[in-house]
Design a protein around this motif. Structure first.
Motif, short mmCIF file in Angstrom:
data_model
loop_
_atom_site.label_atom_id
_atom_site.label_comp_id
_atom_site.label_asym_id
_atom_site.label_seq_id
_atom_site.Cartn_x
_atom_site.Cartn_y
_atom_site.Cartn_z
N GLU A 21 4.58 -6.42 16.88
CA GLU A 21 3.96 -5.20 16.38
C GLU A 21 5.00 -4.12 16.17
O GLU A 21 6.19 -4.34 16.37
CB GLU A 21 2.91 -4.70 17.40
CG GLU A 21 3.49 -4.37 18.76
CD GLU A 21 2.43 -3.90 19.75
OE1 GLU A 21 1.39 -3.40 19.31
OE2 GLU A 21 2.66 -4.04 20.96
N GLU A 26 5.85 -3.47 10.41
CA GLU A 26 5.43 -2.77 9.19
C GLU A 26 6.51 -2.82 8.12
O GLU A 26 6.24 -3.07 6.95
CB GLU A 26 5.06 -1.33 9.52
CG GLU A 26 3.81 -1.20 10.38
CD GLU A 26 3.33 0.24 10.52
OE1 GLU A 26 3.76 1.09 9.71
OE2 GLU A 26 2.52 0.51 11.41
N ARG A 97 -3.41 -9.72 15.64
CA ARG A 97 -4.35 -8.60 15.49
C ARG A 97 -3.63 -7.34 14.98
O ARG A 97 -4.25 -6.50 14.31
CB ARG A 97 -5.02 -8.30 16.84
CG ARG A 97 -4.11 -7.79 17.92
CD ARG A 97 -4.87 -7.53 19.23
NE ARG A 97 -4.03 -6.94 20.25
CZ ARG A 97 -3.21 -7.61 21.03
NH1 ARG A 97 -3.11 -8.93 20.89
NH2 ARG A 97 -2.47 -7.00 21.93
N ASN A 98 -2.34 -7.20 15.28
CA ASN A 98 -1.58 -6.05 14.79
C ASN A 98 -1.41 -6.11 13.27
O ASN A 98 -1.48 -5.09 12.58
CB ASN A 98 -0.20 -6.01 15.47
CG ASN A 98 -0.30 -5.98 16.99
OD1 ASN A 98 -0.95 -5.13 17.56
ND2 ASN A 98 0.35 -6.92 17.64
N THR A 99 -1.21 -7.31 12.77
CA THR A 99 -1.11 -7.50 11.33
C THR A 99 -2.44 -7.20 10.65
O THR A 99 -2.48 -6.58 9.57
CB THR A 99 -0.66 -8.94 11.02
OG1 THR A 99 0.58 -9.20 11.68
CG2 THR A 99 -0.48 -9.16 9.53
N ASP A 101 -4.75 -5.17 11.71
CA ASP A 101 -4.94 -3.72 11.73
C ASP A 101 -4.17 -3.06 10.58
O ASP A 101 -4.66 -2.13 9.94
CB ASP A 101 -4.47 -3.14 13.07
CG ASP A 101 -5.41 -3.48 14.21
OD1 ASP A 101 -6.57 -3.85 13.94
OD2 ASP A 101 -4.98 -3.38 15.38
N LYS A 104 -6.05 -3.83 7.35
CA LYS A 104 -7.26 -3.02 7.22
C LYS A 104 -6.95 -1.63 6.67
O LYS A 104 -7.69 -1.08 5.85
CB LYS A 104 -7.97 -2.91 8.57
CG LYS A 104 -8.69 -4.18 9.00
CD LYS A 104 -9.36 -4.00 10.35
CE LYS A 104 -10.11 -5.26 10.75
NZ LYS A 104 -10.75 -5.13 12.09
N ASP A 105 -5.85 -1.07 7.12
CA ASP A 105 -5.46 0.26 6.65
C ASP A 105 -5.02 0.21 5.18
O ASP A 105 -5.37 1.09 4.39
CB ASP A 105 -4.33 0.80 7.53
CG ASP A 105 -3.91 2.21 7.12
OD1 ASP A 105 -4.75 3.12 7.25
OD2 ASP A 105 -2.78 2.39 6.65
N LYS A 108 -8.23 -0.56 2.69
CA LYS A 108 -9.47 0.16 2.93
C LYS A 108 -10.12 0.69 1.65
O LYS A 108 -11.32 1.02 1.65
CB LYS A 108 -9.24 1.32 3.91
CG LYS A 108 -8.21 2.34 3.46
CD LYS A 108 -7.92 3.34 4.57
CE LYS A 108 -6.84 4.33 4.17
NZ LYS A 108 -6.51 5.25 5.29
N LYS A 116 -10.35 -10.41 9.55
CA LYS A 116 -10.60 -10.70 10.96
C LYS A 116 -9.45 -11.45 11.60
O LYS A 116 -8.72 -12.20 10.94
CB LYS A 116 -11.90 -11.47 11.14
CG LYS A 116 -11.92 -12.89 10.62
CD LYS A 116 -13.26 -13.53 10.98
CE LYS A 116 -13.34 -14.98 10.56
NZ LYS A 116 -14.61 -15.62 11.01
N THR A 117 -9.31 -11.21 12.91
CA THR A 117 -8.29 -11.90 13.71
C THR A 117 -8.86 -13.23 14.18
O THR A 117 -9.87 -13.27 14.87
CB THR A 117 -7.89 -11.04 14.92
OG1 THR A 117 -7.47 -9.75 14.48
CG2 THR A 117 -6.76 -11.71 15.69
#
Length: 236
Positions: A21, A26, A97-99, A101, A104-105, A108, A116-117
């Protein structure tokens, strides 16, 4: 291909850490988006989708993108489907799950996208069917044995077919990406994982063997620039 290029490497990439993460993740996802676009990798997936859709015309398509990362390929496919006039919903699946998230941003603003994770090797993966499964730079992360198991699950999850877009293991591809990432990447993950991912990539012989063992009906394995394989498999 001789020496280190004769067989697939199973050395783990930094990206294989499902808890990875932060800013490095990023930065890496942003750079991978640029590299994929510049080297023409996006059309490998969209031309595969076109093939399946033309063979199976229907009013709506559900498409699952496995190992979706930051959602770059979902945006590419969404933009492509709108231009073509296809009605598509997208499901992005990633085990980090960090990926998810991050995706999702970034996505959007898009409608018809669910993220989904989920680990594709979990029993729950096969439960909800989709029309088409896509994998872009995803399958090289697994061993041959894992891929046979994974492809067998694809037959249960996908109604129409699958599109695989992944790397050709070749010395020119390896040294080219090594130079490219050394001089133009600020991400230590991309600098490490870029060349290594080529070593974990495939020869045509590898793909034929794995797909034959999985029982998937392969209709086409085609090479694209720059050093990409496109595999189209039909379920029906």
């Amino acid at each position: 291909m001789m020496g280190r290029f004769s067989q697939r490497s199973y050395e783990k990439e930094i990206m294989d850490d499902l808890e990875f993460e932060g800013p490095v993740l990023e930065q890496s996802l942003k750079e991978l988006r640029t590299i994929n676009k510049l080297l023409g990798g996006n059309k490998v997936t969209t031309t595969g989708l076109q093939h399946i859709i033309e063979k199976h015309p229907q009013e709506h398509y559900s498409i699952a993108d496995l190992g979706c990362g930051g959602g770059d390929m979902i945006r590419v496919m969404s933009d492509w489907s709108k231009k073509k006039g296809y009605n598509c919903n997208f499901l992005g699946i990633d085990a980090n799950r960090n990926t998810i998230d991050f995706a999702k941003d970034r996505l959007k603003d898009l409608n018809g996208v669910l993220l989904k994770t989920e680990n594709v090797f979990d029993e729950s993966f096969e439960q909800d069917q989709v029309d088409i499964i896509t994998c872009t730079l995803f399958t090289h992360h697994f061993t041959d044995e894992e891929l046979v198991r994974l492809f067998k699950s694809f037959v249960k999850k996908a109604r129409l077919g699958i599109v695989i877009n992944d790397l050709h293991r070749h010395r020119v591809a390896y040294f080219s990406i090594k130079v490219l990432t050394r001089f133009f990447s600020k991400s230590p993950m991309v600098q490490n994982d870029g060349p290594l991912s080529v070593l974990r990539g495939f020869s045509k012989k590898d793909l034929h063997r794995i797909l034959r063992l999985s029982g998937l009906k392969t209709i086409q394995i085609r090479w694209f620039w720059a050093f990409r394989w496109r595999v189209i498999g039909l379920i029906l």
